[in-house]
Structure formats: C-alpha cells, structure tokens
Design an enzyme around this catalytic site. Structure first.
Site, mmCIF file in Angstrom:
data_model
loop_
_atom_site.group_PDB
_atom_site.id
_atom_site.type_symbol
_atom_site.label_atom_id
_atom_site.label_comp_id
_atom_site.label_asym_id
_atom_site.label_seq_id
_atom_site.Cartn_x
_atom_site.Cartn_y
_atom_site.Cartn_z
ATOM 1 N N TYR A 96 0.679 -0.894 0.237
ATOM 2 C CA TYR A 96 -0.104 -0.020 -0.086
ATOM 3 C C TYR A 96 0.811 1.191 -0.174
ATOM 4 C CZ TYR A 96 -4.101 -2.354 -0.307
ATOM 5 O OH TYR A 96 -5.203 -3.086 -0.580
ATOM 6 N N GLN A 145 -15.870 2.096 -7.457
ATOM 7 C CA GLN A 145 -14.851 0.888 -6.821
ATOM 8 C C GLN A 145 -13.425 1.526 -6.700
ATOM 9 O OE1 GLN A 145 -16.060 -2.817 -8.868
ATOM 10 N NE2 GLN A 145 -16.806 -1.358 -10.326
ATOM 11 N N ASN A 146 -13.064 2.426 -7.280
ATOM 12 C CA ASN A 146 -11.656 3.041 -7.097
ATOM 13 C C ASN A 146 -11.303 3.404 -5.877
ATOM 14 O OD1 ASN A 146 -11.779 2.160 -9.734
ATOM 15 N ND2 ASN A 146 -11.829 4.096 -10.729
ATOM 16 N N ASP A 169 -8.359 5.485 -5.626
ATOM 17 C CA ASP A 169 -7.481 6.428 -5.958
ATOM 18 C C ASP A 169 -7.843 7.786 -5.480
ATOM 19 O OD1 ASP A 169 -8.982 6.934 -8.096
ATOM 20 O OD2 ASP A 169 -7.664 5.519 -9.423
ATOM 21 N N HIS A 210 -15.064 0.856 -2.097
ATOM 22 C CA HIS A 210 -14.143 -0.143 -1.638
ATOM 23 C C HIS A 210 -12.928 0.492 -0.865
ATOM 24 C CE1 HIS A 210 -14.816 -3.142 -5.042
ATOM 25 N NE2 HIS A 210 -15.670 -3.058 -4.014
ATOM 26 N N THR A 266 -15.293 -0.985 -15.700
ATOM 27 C CA THR A 266 -15.335 -1.832 -14.636
ATOM 28 C C THR A 266 -15.415 -3.075 -15.394
ATOM 29 O OG1 THR A 266 -16.008 -2.807 -12.598
ATOM 30 C CG2 THR A 266 -17.473 -1.651 -14.148
HETATM 31 C C1 BJW Z 1 -10.961 0.555 -19.742
HETATM 32 C C2 BJW Z 1 -10.012 1.071 -20.049
HETATM 33 C C3 BJW Z 1 -9.973 2.424 -20.582
HETATM 34 C C4 BJW Z 1 -9.077 -0.541 -19.202
HETATM 35 N N1 BJW Z 1 -11.361 2.917 -20.741
HETATM 36 N N2 BJW Z 1 -12.176 0.940 -19.930
HETATM 37 C C5 BJW Z 1 -15.640 -16.626 -3.056
HETATM 38 C C6 BJW Z 1 -15.062 -16.541 -1.911
HETATM 39 C C7 BJW Z 1 -14.901 -15.347 -1.430
HETATM 40 C C8 BJW Z 1 -15.497 -14.252 -1.693
HETATM 41 C C9 BJW Z 1 -16.401 -14.372 -2.829
HETATM 42 C C10 BJW Z 1 -16.366 -15.314 -3.561
HETATM 43 N N3 BJW Z 1 -17.307 -15.401 -4.639
HETATM 44 C C11 BJW Z 1 -17.736 -13.948 -4.679
HETATM 45 C C12 BJW Z 1 -16.969 -13.427 -3.412
HETATM 46 C C13 BJW Z 1 -17.324 -12.188 -3.021
HETATM 47 C C14 BJW Z 1 -16.205 -11.221 -3.239
HETATM 48 C C15 BJW Z 1 -16.009 -11.354 -5.240
HETATM 49 O O1 BJW Z 1 -16.884 -10.574 -5.938
HETATM 50 N N4 BJW Z 1 -15.169 -11.856 -5.702
HETATM 51 C C16 BJW Z 1 -15.120 -12.064 -7.140
HETATM 52 C C17 BJW Z 1 -13.633 -11.976 -7.869
HETATM 53 C C18 BJW Z 1 -15.560 -13.552 -7.518
HETATM 54 N N5 BJW Z 1 -16.608 -10.064 -2.955
HETATM 55 C C19 BJW Z 1 -16.063 -9.548 -1.676
HETATM 56 O O2 BJW Z 1 -15.289 -10.332 -1.138
HETATM 57 C C20 BJW Z 1 -16.778 -8.107 -1.301
HETATM 58 N N6 BJW Z 1 -17.221 -8.339 0.003
HETATM 59 C C21 BJW Z 1 -18.249 -9.112 -0.030
HETATM 60 O O3 BJW Z 1 -18.833 -9.802 -0.829
HETATM 61 O O4 BJW Z 1 -18.629 -9.325 1.504
HETATM 62 C C22 BJW Z 1 -19.544 -10.328 1.759
HETATM 63 C C23 BJW Z 1 -18.820 -11.719 1.916
HETATM 64 C C24 BJW Z 1 -18.155 -11.780 3.061
HETATM 65 C C25 BJW Z 1 -17.406 -13.199 2.976
HETATM 66 C C26 BJW Z 1 -17.642 -14.025 2.193
HETATM 67 C C27 BJW Z 1 -18.203 -13.742 0.896
HETATM 68 C C28 BJW Z 1 -18.778 -12.473 0.662
HETATM 69 C C29 BJW Z 1 -15.492 -7.303 -1.086
HETATM 70 C C30 BJW Z 1 -14.819 -6.858 -2.663
HETATM 71 C C31 BJW Z 1 -13.750 -6.111 -2.359
HETATM 72 C C32 BJW Z 1 -12.795 -5.903 -3.630
HETATM 73 N N7 BJW Z 1 -11.829 -5.127 -3.261
HETATM 74 C C33 BJW Z 1 -11.073 -4.707 -4.466
HETATM 75 C C34 BJW Z 1 -9.349 -4.836 -4.080
HETATM 76 C C35 BJW Z 1 -9.073 -3.824 -3.086
HETATM 77 C C36 BJW Z 1 -7.833 -3.507 -3.063
HETATM 78 C C37 BJW Z 1 -6.969 -2.421 -3.467
HETATM 79 O O5 BJW Z 1 -7.584 -1.583 -4.009
HETATM 80 O O6 BJW Z 1 -6.314 -2.203 -3.001
HETATM 81 O O7 BJW Z 1 -11.137 -3.768 -5.113
HETATM 82 S S1 BJW Z 1 -10.896 -6.200 -5.656
HETATM 83 C C38 BJW Z 1 -10.454 -5.095 -6.935
HETATM 84 O O8 BJW Z 1 -11.427 -5.263 -7.937
HETATM 85 C C39 BJW Z 1 -10.595 -3.458 -6.359
HETATM 86 C C40 BJW Z 1 -11.633 -3.061 -7.488
HETATM 87 O O9 BJW Z 1 -12.319 -1.989 -7.138
HETATM 88 C C41 BJW Z 1 -12.487 -4.187 -7.907
HETATM 89 C C42 BJW Z 1 -13.150 -4.034 -9.352
HETATM 90 O O10 BJW Z 1 -12.580 -4.057 -10.147
HETATM 91 P P1 BJW Z 1 -12.600 -3.222 -11.507
HETATM 92 O O11 BJW Z 1 -12.530 -1.778 -11.252
HETATM 93 O O12 BJW Z 1 -13.720 -3.943 -12.257
HETATM 94 O O13 BJW Z 1 -11.109 -3.392 -12.382
HETATM 95 P P2 BJW Z 1 -10.711 -4.687 -13.431
HETATM 96 O O14 BJW Z 1 -9.191 -4.531 -13.606
HETATM 97 O O15 BJW Z 1 -11.306 -5.803 -13.038
HETATM 98 O O16 BJW Z 1 -11.271 -4.215 -14.912
HETATM 99 C C43 BJW Z 1 -11.048 -2.972 -15.512
HETATM 100 C C44 BJW Z 1 -11.794 -2.806 -16.700
HETATM 101 O O17 BJW Z 1 -11.667 -1.670 -17.342
HETATM 102 C C45 BJW Z 1 -11.823 -3.766 -17.617
HETATM 103 O O18 BJW Z 1 -12.901 -4.388 -17.987
HETATM 104 C C46 BJW Z 1 -10.887 -3.087 -18.776
HETATM 105 O O19 BJW Z 1 -11.491 -3.473 -20.026
HETATM 106 C C47 BJW Z 1 -11.441 -1.704 -18.510
HETATM 107 N N8 BJW Z 1 -10.480 -0.720 -19.198
HETATM 108 N N9 BJW Z 1 -8.824 0.462 -19.634
HETATM 109 C C48 BJW Z 1 -12.568 2.160 -20.354
HETATM 110 N N10 BJW Z 1 -9.044 3.202 -20.942
#
Ligand code: BJW
Ligand code: ZN
Length: 253
Positions: A71, A107-108, A110, A125, A194
C-alpha cells in the site's frame, strides 16, 4: 468512427439528456489513462503479489508489513498521477445535472474523481488516502503523505490498516445502502471501465435494470474497451477508452 459507434453515441446522448436521475458506476478502467494499473491487467501492480496476500484479512494477519509495503507503493503511485479527461467529463456532468440527480459510485480507491471535482461520490471499496485504527476504530484521511513501516494511530498508538475493503470483507454499510438506492432509483446508469466481476458492486447493474425496483427499468450505458460481464445487461455499448469523450461533446458539456 464506425456507424455502430456513432449510432450508439447518439442514443446514449439522447438517454442522458432525458434522464431524471443518473447513477454512474466506475472501475479501474477510468483511471487507466491516468497511469493507474487496472486489477485484471497482466502488467498490474498486483504482479509479484498474490491477491490474497495483499488484499485479504488472511494476508494481513499473516504479514501486515508486506501488506503495508504494497500500500505504500500504491499510495506513492497515486501521488504521481492526475485525473484524465474521463474523470473531468464525469465531474462536469455532475455540475450539469446537479448533485441531487447524480450519484457517482466508484470501486476505485485512488480518489481521482474527487480531485477532478466530482462531489457526490460513494467509495465502495474505501480509499488509499484513509487509514483505520484497529484499536479505536478511528478513520483518518491522511491524504497521500508518505508513511513507512506499520503506522500507528496518533490517538491511541494502535495499529493502523489501510481503509480499503479487502476480499471477504463487508462494504461500508451506509455507503452500500446509498449506492443501492441510487441504482434502484436512477433512470440511466452509466457503467464505465469495470470488468463487473467483483460483487456486490457489480450487482448494482442488475438492480438498475430491475431487481427490487419500483420504477421502470433503468437504461444501462456501458463504456469500456471490451465486452464485460455487464454487457448482457447493457442497452447501449460504447466501446472505446473512457478518456475519449465524444459522448460529452455530443451533450455539449
Ligand atoms: C477501460 C480502459 C479505458 C481498461 N477505458 N475501460 C468466493 C470467496 C470469497 C468471496 C467471494 C467468492 N465469490 C464471490 C465473492 C465475493 C467477492 C467477489 O466478488 N469475488 C469475485 C472476484 C469472485 N467480493 C467480496 O469479497 C466483497 N465483499 C463481500 O462480498 O462481502 C460479503 C462476503 C463476505 C465473506 C465471504 C463472501 C462474501 C469485497 C470486494 C472488495 C474488492 N476489493 C478490491 C481490492 C481492493 C484492494 C485495493 O485496491 O487495494 O477492489 S478487488 C479489485 O476489484 C478492486 C476493484 O475495485 C475491484 C473491481 O475491479 P475493476 O474496477 O472492475 O477493475 P478490473 O481490472 O477488473 O477491470 C478494469 C476494466 O476496465 C476492464 O473491463 C477493462 O477492459 C477496462 N478498461 N482500460 C475504458 N481506458
Ligand atoms: Zn486508535
């Protein structure tokens, strides 16, 4: 520009012009053009770190120093970047619609939307700029000032952690409730940069199109480089970088 994109832009501009209430859901793609790596890109800062080591409570319990080192790096990276035209366009749109008809759910972590001037921002997040004390619970906006090691709480000397929502952790309840409400009540949802794979954030799109709504379904506009898990729910697809803003030019904003 292809005919398909031109037509999609015209339809999107028309929907937005008529929108009673807009909810925007943003992800890492919006900040990509500022130089903040996305999560699921192979060149991301996650490289070299297994996600569960640096973004889960289990990883923290195993090695808080490793997590903080990660971090410290993330925070330093954000000091080097500026909002891009995509952030600025969204901030101008909020001014145009008025904050009561406009909610930006991000979700960002930053903070670049706020730097660009967005005001009604719900951070699902957490934020790289804030810390949370594990003893007294105090959440402090530290900005991006450099920190080292495992920092301590200025009030109680307890251990601080980043105020970020890691996998398996609950989202901040008030923020989540406000986001759900914005999705339920919007007439247009704009989904930008996203992959829509992380829940519950991605579930907001299903809410906008009908799940649990009293109102008619919202219209979903997706802006992304590629198709995503949100694409089947989207009515209009704008394929292209979010920093290119022909949509906003069409709206005259
Ligand atoms: C462009 C572009 C340009 C590029 N123009 N577009 C099994 C076990 C345990 C948990 C789970 C499970 N199944 C599901 C879960 C729940 C889990 C989850 O969803 N997991 C999935 C991955 C399967 N979620 C959670 O755990 C959440 N909590 C929760 O559900 O609580 C209840 C619960 C408790 C206990 C058990 C189960 C449930 C919490 C989620 C927290 C997510 N945190 C993060 C990390 C933060 C750390 C940090 O930043 O330091 O947040 S994960 C990471 O992904 C970050 C992001 O906010 C998040 C979303 O990602 P995002 O923003 O979509 O980015 P990318 O990279 O995926 O996509 C980028 C996109 O941009 C792409 O589409 C590109 O094409 C596009 N792009 N350039 C336009 N120029
Ligand atoms: Zn404390």
């Amino acid at each position: 520009m292809s005919d398909d994109l031109t037509e999609a832009l015209d339809r999107a501009a028309e929907q937005l012009r008529d929108a009673r209430s807009v909810c925007v859901l943003t992800g890492a793609g919006v900040s990509a053009e500022s130089g903040v790596p996305t999560f699921r890109a192979s060149d991301g800062l996650w490289e070299g770190h297994r996600i569960e080591d640096v973004a889960s409570p289990q990883g923290w319990n195993r090695n808080p120093q490793l997590v903080w080192d990660f971090y410290h790096l993330r925070r330093a990276n954000v000091t080097q970047v500026q909002p891009n035209p995509g952030h600025h366009a969204l901030a101008r749109m909020e001014q145009h619609w008025g904050s009561d008809r406009w909610t930006l759910v991000t979700q960002n972590v930053d903070g670049l939307h706020q730097v660009a001037g967005s005001r009604h921002v719900l951070e699902l997040h957490g934020s790289l700029r804030r810390t949370r004390c594990l003893d007294c619970g105090e959440i402090v906006d530290q900005g991006l000032k450099p920190m080292t090691g495992i920092p301590n709480c200025p009030d109680c000397q307890g251990i601080l952690r980043p105020d970020i929502v890691w996998f398996g952790e609950m989202l901040p309840p008030d923020t989540w409730r406000a986001a759900e409400r914005a999705a339920r009540e919007c007439t247009v949802m704009l989904v930008v940069g996203t992959s829509a794979v992380v829940y519950p954030a991605a579930g907001l799109i299903a809410i906008a199109v009908g799940e649990g709504r009293k109102h008619p379904p919202g219209i979903v506009l997706e802006c992304n480089l590629t198709e995503t898990d949100a694409s089947t729910l989207a009515d209009i697809h704008l394929f292209g970088p979010s920093g290119d803003t022909p949509l906003f030019e069409r709206l005259g904003i």
